[in-house]
Scaffold this active site. Structure first.
Site, PDB file in Angstrom:
ATOM      1  N   VAL A  28      36.447 -29.695 -11.953  1.00 52.33           N
ATOM      2  CA  VAL A  28      35.305 -28.929 -11.452  1.00 52.33           C
ATOM      3  C   VAL A  28      34.059 -29.776 -11.625  1.00 52.33           C
ATOM      4  CG1 VAL A  28      36.283 -26.646 -11.846  1.00 52.33           C
ATOM      5  CG2 VAL A  28      35.043 -27.781 -13.688  1.00 52.33           C
ATOM      6  N   SER A  29      33.054 -29.512 -10.786  1.00 56.05           N
ATOM      7  CA  SER A  29      31.871 -30.367 -10.756  1.00 56.05           C
ATOM      8  C   SER A  29      30.783 -29.944 -11.737  1.00 56.05           C
ATOM      9  CB  SER A  29      31.288 -30.394  -9.339  1.00 56.05           C
ATOM     10  OG  SER A  29      32.241 -30.872  -8.429  1.00 56.05           O
ATOM     11  N   THR A  30      30.719 -28.686 -12.081  1.00 56.40           N
ATOM     12  CA  THR A  30      29.657 -28.206 -12.966  1.00 56.40           C
ATOM     13  C   THR A  30      30.245 -27.326 -14.053  1.00 56.40           C
ATOM     14  OG1 THR A  30      29.231 -26.190 -11.693  1.00 56.40           O
ATOM     15  CG2 THR A  30      28.040 -28.191 -11.005  1.00 56.40           C
TER      16      THR A  30
END
Length: 200
Positions: A28-30
């Site tokens: 996941v990016s954040t």
């Protein structure tokens, strides 16, 4: 007479060869996102082990991916929910796929319906590789053309000089007055080798 169960390991030359596995990777990016959706899909696909990262795709620090790649053996398959979870760019993605191919490890993307273990998947990756190479060639041609145009305009190319013309004149004057090269370099905050090149 009962049928014997098929063993999960094949004994060869007094050694064992474990059955190929599906190794999952999720990212996941954040911090606000979770890998729950990806994990559910990877488990449903049959992944026996899943490695995770929580970082931007552009981040070079992806310990989960490093662990996943290290965990893979020849014949295993790396499974991702979507290709953009794996690579920072098309070039990065193709590099990872190529390194897996060299180790005889197919790559499968569940959402994109790509599996490099199949003929169709290998063909698609060949096309993507050709596109990436085309983009690099176009960028290289534009760079060369831009440098040639700048040269024709009389623009200076390359790194900026460490000293301005005025500083070079001052350095020459200081050396002529008897100041040591070390002293002049220290005043100008440059290395002695840089000073010597400027004085030539």
């Amino acid at each position: 007479m009962s049928r014997k169960a098929v063993p999960k390991r094949i004994v060869e030359n007094q050694g064992t060869q474990e059955a190929p596995r599906l190794i999952g990777y999720a990212r996941v990016s954040t911090d606000q996102q979770t890998t729950a959706l990806q994990l559910d899909a990877l488990r449903a696909a049959g992944c026996v082990t899943i490695h995770e990262d929580s970082a931007s795709g552009s981040s070079r620090a992806r310990p989960g991916l490093a662990r996943a790649i290290k965990d893979l053996r020849s014949g295993d398959t790396l499974v991702v929910w979507k290709l953009d979870r794996l690579g920072r760019s098309l070039r990065d993605l193709l590099d990872i796929a190529e390194s897996l191919r060299e180790r005889d490890v197919p790559l499968r993307s569940l959402t994109d319906h790509i599996d490099t273990g199949t003929a169709a998947g290998r063909m698609l990756y060949a096309v993507l590789g050709a596109v990436a190479q085309f983009e690099r060639d176009v960028l290289r041609e534009r760079t060369v053309a831009g440098l040639a145009a700048a040269k024709r305009r009389g623009e200076r190319l390359g790194r900026r000089p460490a000293l301005t013309p005025a500083q070079v004149r001052e350095a020459k004057a200081m050396v002529k007055r008897g100041d040591s090269a070390s002293h002049v370099a220290r005043i100008l905050r440059i290395g002695r080798s840089t000073l010597y090149r400027a004085l030539q």
